[in-house]
Design a protein around this motif. Sequence first.
Motif, short mmCIF file in Angstrom:
data_model
loop_
_atom_site.label_atom_id
_atom_site.label_comp_id
_atom_site.label_asym_id
_atom_site.label_seq_id
_atom_site.Cartn_x
_atom_site.Cartn_y
_atom_site.Cartn_z
N LEU A 124 1.21 -0.67 0.04
CA LEU A 124 0.54 -0.03 -0.03
C LEU A 124 0.89 1.05 0.10
O LEU A 124 0.58 1.79 -1.34
N LYS A 125 1.85 1.35 0.52
CA LYS A 125 2.40 2.23 0.77
C LYS A 125 3.22 2.23 -0.65
O LYS A 125 3.19 3.74 -1.20
N GLY A 126 3.93 1.47 -1.26
CA GLY A 126 4.35 1.47 -2.76
C GLY A 126 3.26 2.39 -3.88
O GLY A 126 3.54 3.38 -4.55
N MET A 127 1.92 1.88 -3.49
CA MET A 127 1.15 2.63 -4.39
C MET A 127 0.47 3.95 -3.64
O MET A 127 -0.27 4.61 -4.42
N HIS A 128 1.10 4.71 -2.67
CA HIS A 128 0.51 5.94 -1.90
C HIS A 128 0.82 7.12 -2.77
O HIS A 128 0.16 8.14 -2.98
N GLY A 129 2.10 6.31 -3.65
CA GLY A 129 1.91 7.85 -4.55
C GLY A 129 0.63 8.42 -6.02
O GLY A 129 0.77 9.82 -5.95
N GLN A 130 0.77 6.86 -6.42
CA GLN A 130 -0.50 7.28 -7.30
C GLN A 130 -1.68 7.77 -6.63
O GLN A 130 -2.69 8.44 -7.83
N LEU A 131 -1.76 7.56 -5.62
CA LEU A 131 -3.14 8.03 -4.72
C LEU A 131 -3.35 9.44 -4.87
O LEU A 131 -3.98 10.24 -5.24
N LEU A 132 -2.04 10.08 -4.29
CA LEU A 132 -1.79 11.44 -4.42
C LEU A 132 -1.92 12.07 -6.15
O LEU A 132 -2.34 13.13 -5.68
N GLU A 133 -1.78 11.69 -6.79
CA GLU A 133 -1.41 12.30 -8.56
C GLU A 133 -2.94 12.45 -8.50
O GLU A 133 -3.34 12.76 -9.42
N GLU A 186 -7.63 19.46 -8.37
CA GLU A 186 -7.26 20.09 -9.90
C GLU A 186 -9.03 20.73 -10.24
O GLU A 186 -8.96 21.54 -10.89
N HIS A 187 -9.92 19.70 -11.32
CA HIS A 187 -10.21 19.46 -11.44
C HIS A 187 -11.81 20.53 -11.10
O HIS A 187 -12.61 21.35 -11.76
N MET A 188 -11.61 20.13 -9.49
CA MET A 188 -12.38 20.92 -8.46
C MET A 188 -12.95 22.44 -9.05
O MET A 188 -13.80 23.02 -8.33
N LYS A 189 -11.80 22.73 -9.37
CA LYS A 189 -11.26 24.53 -9.75
C LYS A 189 -12.52 24.83 -10.54
O LYS A 189 -13.39 26.19 -10.35
N THR A 190 -13.19 23.62 -11.41
CA THR A 190 -13.95 23.93 -12.72
C THR A 190 -15.70 24.42 -11.55
O THR A 190 -16.34 24.85 -11.94
N ILE A 191 -16.00 24.04 -10.51
CA ILE A 191 -17.16 23.94 -10.21
C ILE A 191 -17.05 24.80 -8.84
O ILE A 191 -17.64 24.71 -7.82
N GLU A 192 -15.91 25.56 -8.52
CA GLU A 192 -15.87 26.52 -7.82
C GLU A 192 -16.99 27.36 -7.55
O GLU A 192 -17.61 27.32 -6.09
N THR A 223 -10.49 9.59 -15.56
CA THR A 223 -12.05 9.52 -15.47
C THR A 223 -13.00 10.93 -15.20
O THR A 223 -14.35 11.54 -16.01
N LEU A 224 -11.56 12.20 -15.09
CA LEU A 224 -11.97 13.08 -14.57
C LEU A 224 -12.80 13.81 -15.47
O LEU A 224 -13.71 15.03 -15.37
N LYS A 225 -12.33 14.44 -16.52
CA LYS A 225 -12.41 14.88 -17.56
C LYS A 225 -13.44 14.33 -19.01
O LYS A 225 -13.45 14.36 -19.75
#
Length: 489
Positions: free
Chosen positions: A120-129, A136-142, A172-174
């Motif tokens: 799980l620690k090895g996947m932590h960076g992917q989760l953060l990305e 970043e996408h939530m800026k479009t709904i501010e 998928t967000l886009k």
Amino acid sequence: MFLEIGLLLASFALLYVYLFTYYSFWDRTCDISSIHQEVYDAYPNERFVGLFTFNKPNLFVRDPAMIEQITIRDFAFASDLGDSNDPRATPISMHLINASNDHWRSLRTKLTPTFTSGKLKGMHGQLLECADSLVEHMKTIESAESFETRELIACFTTDVIASCAFGLNTDTLKDRNSLFRAFGRATFSITPTRKIFRAVRRLLGPMARFISLPGGIKPELIEFFINTVNETLEYRKKNGVVRQDFLHLMNEVLEKEREMVRSGQMDPNDPHVFDHATLVSNSFVFFVAGFETTSTTISYAMHELALNHRIQEKLYTEIVTVSAKHNGQLTFEAIQEMKYLDHVISETLRLYPPVPALTRKVTKDYRVPHTDVVLPVGSFMTMPIVALQLDPSLFPDPLTFNPDRFSEEKEHTIVKGSYLPFGSGPRICIGARFAKLEIQVALVKILLKYNIVKCDKTEVPLTRCKASFMNVPDKGIWLRIEPRTTVAA
């Protein structure tokens, strides 16, 4: 011959009409959690209640101590999940949920190392990305007056699973029309017809795999998923790509057992060999379990934080304080130090457990504890998670969102067998730790940038969807966000 065929078709037609009427009745009245609640409340002094599922006895268990005994100490007598299908029913059915007895034990042992703390620690960076992309996408709904939280977060969790399971960047967000998102929607799309045929599959057992039933995932989406797994494996093999995700870890098991078969250390006819169908099927169940239940939990947490501003600010303060100790870096260790965050998630899962009940199928004749009642093989057991976790005798003032229930000072007061959001015993959710980490990272990233607030469309209290087997809101979760004036790193 034609008479027999006609009678068979007529029988299925009558069964369909009967079941459609039956399920339509409940669709018109209340959700499955409310049905369980009615039974639970009707027998306040009983440890269990006797019901039937079709013609099979169903033990409805109210007593937390009995639940502990059934799911842990007496696990060997009811080791199968009550809603499992035949593992051979479809090309993606040979997975952990459908496996039983020795097959399940073998498969669980092989897959458990996939979810160690190190992995799980090895996947932590992917989760953060993925969480950075979400924020970043939530800026479009501010500036939006409202947004539907579950759809937004489901896109995030879809991207997480695509990344951590398959090493794919789906974004998928886009692209809300991506086939990965369509596959996810189809998996949890519930209609009266589909509910009927799920029930029929349970009734038919192994015979279900010989009958093509409508209402499920479309064949082209199943083909898309299988092709995605195969193409990813082929690309990695051809290009020497190694990525520490679920797919790589399962492929290691596959290659190891292939070598054992080649060297004569394993019988090629062993039914428990980890073959390609098993890899694909468990990729499917990791995808399904990883995006839907997690996205719903994150959305419910956001809903409660919007309603409880004091709790939201206390959590924000903890996040800022702990991250500062780690030089502003949201490391794996920093996330684990956020104890109040853990309490918030635990309380969300108490109020809104993703699955309304645990079900077990009796695999050996079972004498109900302290009685002369013997449940025969094939009987069912139901443990109503929602009813237990909303019982005021177990959780005082149960409808109030109170994360302090899970503080170090009070957690010892939680009765064993009464809190079951991830299940209990050997069949407890294998991906619970990954799901929790995913929820933690998402909430931390969102709260560092935004206040979560109510809007005109926020429903209080939320109503449950009557058509779903999951504990999901009927009208979505509508909220609004406000950028924080002082934004932490």
